[in-house]
Scaffold this motif. Structure first.
Motif, short mmCIF file in Angstrom:
data_model
loop_
_atom_site.label_atom_id
_atom_site.label_comp_id
_atom_site.label_asym_id
_atom_site.label_seq_id
_atom_site.Cartn_x
_atom_site.Cartn_y
_atom_site.Cartn_z
N VAL A 14 41.85 35.32 31.40
CA VAL A 14 42.96 35.87 31.74
C VAL A 14 43.06 36.71 32.99
O VAL A 14 42.27 37.83 33.16
N ILE A 15 43.58 36.22 34.15
CA ILE A 15 43.41 37.01 35.45
C ILE A 15 44.82 37.39 35.92
O ILE A 15 45.72 36.62 35.51
N ASP A 16 45.05 38.27 36.60
CA ASP A 16 46.37 38.53 37.69
C ASP A 16 46.55 37.45 38.07
O ASP A 16 45.81 36.76 38.89
N SER A 17 48.01 36.94 38.53
CA SER A 17 48.65 35.90 39.09
C SER A 17 49.55 36.28 40.10
O SER A 17 49.96 35.26 40.77
N VAL A 216 40.23 43.34 32.83
CA VAL A 216 40.94 42.29 33.56
C VAL A 216 42.19 41.56 32.77
O VAL A 216 43.25 41.37 33.39
N GLU A 218 44.03 42.76 30.61
CA GLU A 218 45.24 43.70 30.55
C GLU A 218 46.20 43.28 31.80
O GLU A 218 47.37 43.69 31.72
N ARG A 219 45.81 42.49 32.69
CA ARG A 219 46.69 42.00 34.01
C ARG A 219 47.22 43.41 34.45
O ARG A 219 48.43 43.47 34.69
N ASP A 222 49.14 42.75 37.89
CA ASP A 222 50.59 42.09 37.57
C ASP A 222 51.39 43.46 37.28
O ASP A 222 52.77 43.40 37.64
N SER A 223 51.02 44.22 36.35
CA SER A 223 51.80 45.15 35.91
C SER A 223 52.24 46.04 36.89
O SER A 223 53.63 46.39 36.88
#
Length: 236
Positions: A14-17, A216, A218-219, A222-223
């Protein structure tokens, strides 16, 4: 998350988008794990890997690491001028929350795995120290993420149980801002899984990579982008 039996250095699942164009400054506070102990080279520790990841979105992004070895919640989570109870350390003015705030960060990540428990500081003491930091960060509008405790083989059974108590409190107190630094690293008795163990206290390169994937996951970027109702631009 990375599991034993899979590629131990696989990229995070899972990565930031989001890319909202805002520069972010993150300060990492902590003890020897955040400083990088256990990793064979500096680039292999979780903070260095996370810094590279954060800068991949925007070269102006910063991850400032003020962690150093042997620090506790008393050293780091109390501001300058705090007078501790007898027998407890005074704030480390080069590494504590006052110093962290001096960088004017957007986000603070706290990684204090086990030193308080190793010194037999009570849960109530640790909680009070965290609350003093949170009062300051809340007033400044800074988002704080807190890692759980980590397993530590070089403790007695009672102390390892206390690590689990603090771990569970971290989940309860910080909710979706708690970062899991326990699962897969720990045996049921709170010792470090052999595949990750360096010295009974710290984790190896593979362990640091696992910690990195948890951060990572936790994104955090993005937050940050979604704060203030800013409409982000999705990466192509």
């Amino acid at each position: 998350y990375v599991l034993i039996g899979t590629n131990p250095f696989a990229p995070p699942a899972v990565i930031d988008s989001l890319n909202c164009g805002k520069r972010v400054r993150i300060v990492v506070m902590g003890s020897s794990t955040a400083m990088g102990t256990g990793a064979s080279v500096p680039d292999s520790n979780w903070v260095s890997k996370f810094r590279k990841y954060v800068r991949s979105f925007n070269p102006a992004n910063e991850v400032i690491n003020i962690a150093t070895s042997s620090r506790t919640t008393y050293h780091l989570l109390n501001p300058n001028g705090f007078v501790p109870p007898e027998g407890r350390p005074v704030p480390d003015t080069l590494r504590n929350i006052t110093k962290a705030l001096s960088y004017n960060p957007d986000i603070i990540i706290i990684n204090l795995p086990s030193n308080d428990v190793a010194l037999n500081y009570t849960l109530a003491e640790q909680q009070a120290n965290y609350e003093r930091t949170l009062a300051l960060t809340d007033a400044a509008g800074i988002t704080v993420w807190v890692t759980t405790t980590q397993p530590r083989t070089a403790l007695n059974a009672g102390q390892r149980n206390n690590l689990m108590v603090v771990r569970d409190w971290t989940y309860q107190r910080f909710g979706n801002k708690a970062i899991d630094f326990w699962t897969d690293l720990a045996n049921p008795d709170g010792t470090i899984v052999d595949a990750y163990n360096v010295d009974g206290v710290h984790v190896n390169n593979m362990g640091h990579h696992l910690l990195y994937t948890r951060v990572v996951g936790e994104r955090i970027l993005d937050s940050f982008c979604l704060q203030g109702n800013i409409v982000p631009i999705v990466n192509a």
